[in-house]
Design an enzyme around this catalytic site. Sequence first.
Site: not given
Length: 162
Positions: A52-53
Amino acid sequence: MTETKTRLEPGDTAPDFTLTDADGNAVSLSEVLASAGKSVVLYFYPAAMTPGCTTEACDFRDNLREFDAAGISVVGISPDSPAKLAEFRDTEGLTFPLLSDPEKTTMAAYGAFGEKNNYGKVVQGVIRSTLVIATDGTVEKAFYNVKATGHVDRIKRELELG
């Protein structure tokens, strides 16, 4: 680290901070605002090199030209060490500053650390958040508990970019 209930809202004064970047240099919000003469998008993320990051960071990277053209700098903040941030930057070709907040004090001051729901369980952690700081040091926009995917497009819409 203790939980924080602080959530900044538009019009609030953004807390100044000094954190270490991926190269070991001290970077403060007041210096970024003064030197660039630009608004700043501060985005807080849990961990470099996680799916996600990485998605969120690459989205900012891929849209950086539009932010720059609008007079907006982008700065990412996570609890990762400067060495891990440097690896993340180099691996993903990130061209904006990544700052290390291992004590999570800046995150707490911005409401980006505290209780969150993680797969149905309440835990203490980084709350994926983004704040737009105007050149005068006030909060222009504040987004909390954001999703990594599609978030950059939402910010661009809110700021009427592109």
